[in-house]
Structures are given as C-alpha cells and as structure tokens.
Design a protein around this motif. Structure first.
Motif, PDB file in Angstrom:
ATOM      1  N   PRO A  13     -26.648 -94.579  39.831  1.00 23.64           N
ATOM      2  CA  PRO A  13     -25.549 -93.609  39.633  1.00 23.64           C
ATOM      3  C   PRO A  13     -25.171 -92.899  40.934  1.00 23.64           C
ATOM      4  CG  PRO A  13     -27.282 -93.296  37.976  1.00 23.64           C
ATOM      5  CD  PRO A  13     -27.794 -94.289  38.955  1.00 23.64           C
ATOM      6  N   LYS A  14     -26.171 -92.549  41.735  1.00 24.53           N
ATOM      7  CA  LYS A  14     -25.880 -91.854  42.989  1.00 24.53           C
ATOM      8  C   LYS A  14     -25.328 -92.812  44.053  1.00 24.53           C
ATOM      9  CE  LYS A  14     -28.943 -87.941  42.252  1.00 24.53           C
ATOM     10  NZ  LYS A  14     -28.314 -86.709  42.739  1.00 24.53           N
ATOM     11  N   ALA A  15     -25.724 -94.085  43.964  1.00 20.32           N
ATOM     12  CA  ALA A  15     -25.133 -95.073  44.883  1.00 20.32           C
ATOM     13  C   ALA A  15     -23.644 -95.207  44.574  1.00 20.32           C
ATOM     14  CB  ALA A  15     -25.836 -96.418  44.735  1.00 20.32           C
ATOM     15  N   ILE A  16     -23.295 -95.149  43.291  1.00 21.35           N
ATOM     16  CA  ILE A  16     -21.885 -95.289  42.887  1.00 21.35           C
ATOM     17  C   ILE A  16     -21.078 -94.068  43.346  1.00 21.35           C
ATOM     18  CG2 ILE A  16     -20.310 -95.365  40.890  1.00 21.35           C
ATOM     19  CD1 ILE A  16     -22.526 -97.091  39.482  1.00 21.35           C
ATOM     20  N   ASP A  17     -21.604 -92.860  43.100  1.00 25.98           N
ATOM     21  CA  ASP A  17     -20.770 -91.700  43.479  1.00 25.98           C
ATOM     22  C   ASP A  17     -21.020 -91.215  44.916  1.00 25.98           C
ATOM     23  OD1 ASP A  17     -23.038 -90.174  43.191  1.00 25.98           O
ATOM     24  OD2 ASP A  17     -22.488 -89.376  41.227  1.00 25.98           O
ATOM     25  N   GLY A  18     -21.769 -91.987  45.690  1.00 26.74           N
ATOM     26  CA  GLY A  18     -21.918 -91.685  47.129  1.00 26.74           C
ATOM     27  C   GLY A  18     -22.776 -90.463  47.408  1.00 26.74           C
ATOM     28  N   THR A  19     -23.787 -90.233  46.557  1.00 29.18           N
ATOM     29  CA  THR A  19     -24.619 -89.035  46.746  1.00 29.18           C
ATOM     30  C   THR A  19     -26.106 -89.364  46.901  1.00 29.18           C
ATOM     31  OG1 THR A  19     -24.756 -88.717  44.347  1.00 29.18           O
ATOM     32  CG2 THR A  19     -23.023 -87.508  45.498  1.00 29.18           C
ATOM     33  N   ILE A  20     -26.418 -90.589  47.366  1.00 31.48           N
ATOM     34  CA  ILE A  20     -27.828 -90.911  47.617  1.00 31.48           C
ATOM     35  C   ILE A  20     -28.360 -90.046  48.770  1.00 31.48           C
ATOM     36  CG2 ILE A  20     -27.904 -93.282  46.715  1.00 31.48           C
ATOM     37  CD1 ILE A  20     -27.232 -94.279  49.519  1.00 31.48           C
ATOM     38  N   ALA A  21     -29.697 -89.977  48.847  1.00 31.27           N
ATOM     39  CA  ALA A  21     -30.332 -89.321  49.997  1.00 31.27           C
ATOM     40  C   ALA A  21     -30.880 -90.428  50.905  1.00 31.27           C
ATOM     41  CB  ALA A  21     -31.461 -88.423  49.527  1.00 31.27           C
ATOM     42  N   VAL A  22     -30.623 -90.309  52.199  1.00 34.83           N
ATOM     43  CA  VAL A  22     -31.067 -91.336  53.158  1.00 34.83           C
ATOM     44  C   VAL A  22     -32.082 -90.722  54.112  1.00 34.83           C
ATOM     45  CG1 VAL A  22     -30.327 -93.058  54.854  1.00 34.83           C
ATOM     46  CG2 VAL A  22     -28.758 -92.368  53.038  1.00 34.83           C
ATOM     47  N   MET A  23     -33.224 -91.397  54.287  1.00 35.06           N
ATOM     48  CA  MET A  23     -34.257 -90.917  55.210  1.00 35.06           C
ATOM     49  C   MET A  23     -34.383 -91.929  56.344  1.00 35.06           C
ATOM     50  SD  MET A  23     -36.626 -91.136  51.895  1.00 35.06           S
ATOM     51  CE  MET A  23     -35.206 -91.068  50.804  1.00 35.06           C
ATOM     52  N   VAL A  24     -34.143 -91.476  57.568  1.00 31.54           N
ATOM     53  CA  VAL A  24     -33.940 -92.423  58.668  1.00 31.54           C
ATOM     54  C   VAL A  24     -35.071 -92.360  59.695  1.00 31.54           C
ATOM     55  CG1 VAL A  24     -32.274 -93.252  60.381  1.00 31.54           C
ATOM     56  CG2 VAL A  24     -31.462 -91.944  58.406  1.00 31.54           C
ATOM     57  N   GLY A  25     -35.491 -93.538  60.152  1.00 33.60           N
ATOM     58  CA  GLY A  25     -36.420 -93.636  61.277  1.00 33.60           C
ATOM     59  C   GLY A  25     -35.743 -94.363  62.423  1.00 33.60           C
ATOM     60  N   GLY A  26     -35.901 -93.848  63.642  1.00 34.69           N
ATOM     61  CA  GLY A  26     -35.311 -94.547  64.787  1.00 34.69           C
ATOM     62  C   GLY A  26     -35.010 -93.600  65.932  1.00 34.69           C
ATOM     63  N   ASP A  27     -34.400 -94.158  66.952  1.00 38.64           N
ATOM     64  CA  ASP A  27     -34.054 -93.408  68.151  1.00 38.64           C
ATOM     65  C   ASP A  27     -32.913 -92.418  67.861  1.00 38.64           C
ATOM     66  OD1 ASP A  27     -34.020 -93.409  71.305  1.00 38.64           O
ATOM     67  OD2 ASP A  27     -31.924 -93.530  70.648  1.00 38.64           O
ATOM     68  N   GLU A  28     -33.029 -91.204  68.398  1.00 44.55           N
ATOM     69  CA  GLU A  28     -32.030 -90.146  68.142  1.00 44.55           C
ATOM     70  C   GLU A  28     -30.610 -90.546  68.525  1.00 44.55           C
ATOM     71  OE1 GLU A  28     -32.494 -86.114  69.795  1.00 44.55           O
ATOM     72  OE2 GLU A  28     -34.608 -86.363  69.223  1.00 44.55           O
ATOM     73  N   ASN A  29     -30.466 -91.225  69.678  1.00 46.86           N
ATOM     74  CA  ASN A  29     -29.119 -91.594  70.139  1.00 46.86           C
ATOM     75  C   ASN A  29     -28.498 -92.668  69.251  1.00 46.86           C
ATOM     76  OD1 ASN A  29     -29.196 -89.810  72.328  1.00 46.86           O
ATOM     77  ND2 ASN A  29     -30.405 -91.297  73.509  1.00 46.86           N
ATOM     78  N   VAL A  30     -29.330 -93.600  68.805  1.00 46.35           N
ATOM     79  CA  VAL A  30     -28.818 -94.644  67.902  1.00 46.35           C
ATOM     80  C   VAL A  30     -28.410 -93.989  66.586  1.00 46.35           C
ATOM     81  CG1 VAL A  30     -29.381 -96.789  66.695  1.00 46.35           C
ATOM     82  CG2 VAL A  30     -30.340 -96.367  68.969  1.00 46.35           C
ATOM     83  N   TYR A  31     -29.270 -93.078  66.107  1.00 46.18           N
ATOM     84  CA  TYR A  31     -28.960 -92.347  64.868  1.00 46.18           C
ATOM     85  C   TYR A  31     -27.619 -91.613  64.998  1.00 46.18           C
ATOM     86  CZ  TYR A  31     -29.196 -88.657  61.348  1.00 46.18           C
ATOM     87  OH  TYR A  31     -28.897 -87.791  60.329  1.00 46.18           O
ATOM     88  N   ALA A  32     -27.413 -90.955  66.118  1.00 47.55           N
ATOM     89  CA  ALA A  32     -26.178 -90.172  66.307  1.00 47.55           C
ATOM     90  C   ALA A  32     -24.944 -91.074  66.206  1.00 47.55           C
ATOM     91  CB  ALA A  32     -26.217 -89.460  67.655  1.00 47.55           C
ATOM     92  N   ARG A  33     -25.076 -92.328  66.680  1.00 49.81           N
ATOM     93  CA  ARG A  33     -23.937 -93.261  66.631  1.00 49.81           C
ATOM     94  C   ARG A  33     -23.543 -93.608  65.194  1.00 49.81           C
ATOM     95  NH1 ARG A  33     -26.384 -96.988  70.546  1.00 49.81           N
ATOM     96  NH2 ARG A  33     -26.135 -98.720  69.118  1.00 49.81           N
ATOM     97  N   TYR A  34     -24.527 -93.637  64.289  1.00 45.58           N
ATOM     98  CA  TYR A  34     -24.251 -94.138  62.939  1.00 45.58           C
ATOM     99  C   TYR A  34     -24.389 -93.091  61.837  1.00 45.58           C
ATOM    100  CZ  TYR A  34     -24.224 -98.448  65.486  1.00 45.58           C
ATOM    101  OH  TYR A  34     -23.906 -99.417  66.397  1.00 45.58           O
TER     102      TYR A  34
END
Ligand code: NAD
Length: 293
Positions: free
Chosen positions: A125-146
């Motif tokens: 349901p949250k994937a459909i209405d665009g309200t999922i929570a995303v937890m990200v691992g990675g480089d800060e600059n790459v994260y900032a790009r996306y």
C-alpha cells in the motif's frame, strides 16, 4: 533522468510508476514480460535484458527477492554490469544480506560504478501511494545525487551509514516486526482462552505502551483470519535468515529472532509460506486449538 528499473514485482512495479509520475523515464526489465508492458503503457521503455538497462540508464534500481537474485541481475551474462560504464550508479532497494551489498559495491567500483543499498519498509500500500521509508547505505556524495529520486517513491529517506548500513537497518526492522507479531499472537491467545474478546483487548491497549504500528496494521488481519499477503512468510524467513547469519557473524545472540524464525519455519512446513506474516498468529491458533476470529 533515465532511470533503469529491474524487478517489477509487488513492490517494484508501483515504485517504478511513482518515478514515472515525477517526470523521469523508466527503462524497465523483469523476467515477466507483462510487468514490463504496464510500465511501457505508463510512458516507459521496455528493455530486453539487464545489459540494455545498464546501457540506456544513468542509474539502475534493482528490486528483487534476495542476494542471489540481485547478483544474477547485475553480474550474470547479459546482466546490468555489462552495460554500465564509469560514473553511473546502481541503487539496490531489495532487502538482502549486508555482506552481499558490500561485495556488489566492490565489484561495481572496479568498473567505476557507484552503489547504494537502499531497502524499504512499508509494504505494497505504501509503495503504491509513494510513502515507503527508505534506509540508505553508501557514500554521502553519491547519496546526495540520488536523494530527490528516492523521494519520488518515499515519504522518508535516511542515510544511515556506509554501504551495507541500509540492509543492517532493514534487518533490525524485520527482527522487531517478527517478534511483535509473535507477541500479538501469544497475548491474544491468552485473552481468548481466558474468556476475554481479543478485539476488546486490542481496543483497550492500543493507545498505551504496548500499542504499535505493527499492532494497528496486523490485528485487523488476525481478527478477520485474512492472511492474504501483504508480506509473505517466505520473504520474512529470508530476512530472519539474513538477520541470524549477520548477528552470529558479529557475535551477537538473538534468541527472540530464532524463536520467531522457528514459528515461521513451522508454518512453511505446513504449506503456509505464501500467507501474510500476520499468519504467525495462525501458529498460535494451531498449537492452542483456538480461533482468534
Ligand atoms: P516479488 O517476488 O513480488 O518481485 C520480485 C520481482 O523480481 C519479480 O517480478 C521477478 O520476476 C523479478 N526478478 C527476479 N529475478 C530477476 C532477474 N534476475 N532479472 C529480472 N527480474 C527478476 O517481490 P517483492 O514483494 O516486490 O519484494 C522485493 C524485495 O522487497 C524483497 O527483498 C522483499 O523482501 C522487499 N520488501 C517487500 C515488501 C512487501 O511487502 N512485499 C515490503 C518491504 C520490502
């Protein structure tokens, strides 16, 4: 942006559609042709292989079941890595083993390709209405790009650490959810056998300390006996296996996770692996010879 998307299942398809709604072009690939056609009908581009996705997109999102599926989509013959070139990025949004994320990041880095692990919570349901929570691992600059791209699918996006940190956070989430559902099944069984209506118990305690999002979302399914997924027990078993492997790998004991895992394993042995994970309550019904509806 030209955004590649591999894995258009329960979660991937609505997530890809939200990227399209934000004005990006999605280059879509899945083993199931019908899923690709839905994305094309919404203005996307069909790809014949992962390799073609890698060639045509500047960033490739994967949303697949587990580590071996992601490895195959990226690195098998005809996989995305064959089409990717320096400066592009892979964002894996599947829930997989954190060590596998780190391995994929290393192999992609050898060809100049960036990597983020960005698993999600929230369900269909949250994937459909665009309200999922995303937890990200990675480089800060790459994260900032996306970051903005990730926000087209989510109401919350959090960078939690380096590569693998997203999946470690997701494993913590899955441990807490599994143990919570088991606690619901156990407590509602006590109420039922002791002569108190479990639904009244829920109404009485949901606003207190025991209340939780898990309680609110899963109690209704338990009281209706409606275990259509949702989130399948077989996928939760996969997450708890990754959680136990990881916790044992860093020398941490996880006894409640092990118990929840065995309950789900026993449901799988009884043919319930495609039920929603709220079906953990069914196990309590079976061993206690009662019905919570
Ligand atoms: P799913 O089984 O519905 O979808 C997976 C899709 O990937 C399928 O369409 C399959 O055809 C495709 N696929 C598999 N390997 C492929 C390959 N090599 N190349 C191209 N396509 C391939 O799974 P889902 O429910 O969408 O879950 C995806 C991930 O999200 C899992 O890691 C799951 O744990 C996680 N997740 C699911 C939910 C949920 O409620 N369903 C919630 C949060 C997170």
């Amino acid at each position: 942006m030209n955004v590649g998307f591999i894995g258009l299942g329960i979660m991937g398809k609505p997530m890809a559609k939200n990227i399209q709604k934000a004005g990006h072009t999605v280059i879509a690939y899945d083993h199931h042709r019908e899923s690709i056609e839905e994305i094309v009908a919404a203005g996307g581009v069909a790809a014949e292989s992962g390799r073609e996705v890698g060639e045509r997109a500047e960033v490739v999102i994967t949303m697949l079941q587990n580590s071996p599926n992601v490895e195959s989509a990226l690195f098998d013959e005809g996989g995305a890595a064959e089409g990717l070139t320096k400066g592009k990025c892979v964002i894996d949004m599947s829930s997989i083993a954190p060590l596998a994320s780190r391995d994929f990041a290393k192999r992609l880095s050898a060809i100049g390709v960036d990597f983020l692990d960005a698993p999600v919570s929230g369900g269909e349901p949250k994937a459909i209405d665009g309200t999922i929570a995303v937890m990200v691992g990675g480089d800060e600059n790459v994260y900032a790009r996306y970051e903005q791209l990730l926000k087209t699918m989510a109401s919350s996006v959090t960078l939690v650490g380096g590569v693998g940190a997203g999946n470690i956070t997701k494993l913590a989430n899955q441990m807490i959810v599994a143990v919570n559902i088991a606690a619901l099944g156990e407590a509602y069984s006590l109420a039922k056998k002791a002569g108190v209506d479990p639904e009244r118990v829920y109404e009485a305690i949901r606003g207190g300390l025991a209340g939780s999002t898990v309680m609110d979302q899963k109690s209704e399914k338990i009281f209706k006996g409606d275990f259509t997924p949702g989130f399948r027990i077989e996928l939760h078993i996969k997450d708890l296996q990754n959680a136990l492997d990881t916790s044992h790998g860093v020398n941490v004991a996880s006894p409640f996770t092990s118990l929840a895992m065995e309950i789900m394993q026993s449901l799988k042995a009884g043919g319930h692996e495609r039920d929603d994970h709220s079906g953990i309550a069914e196990w309590y019904e079976m061993v206690n010879d009662l019905k919570l509806q």
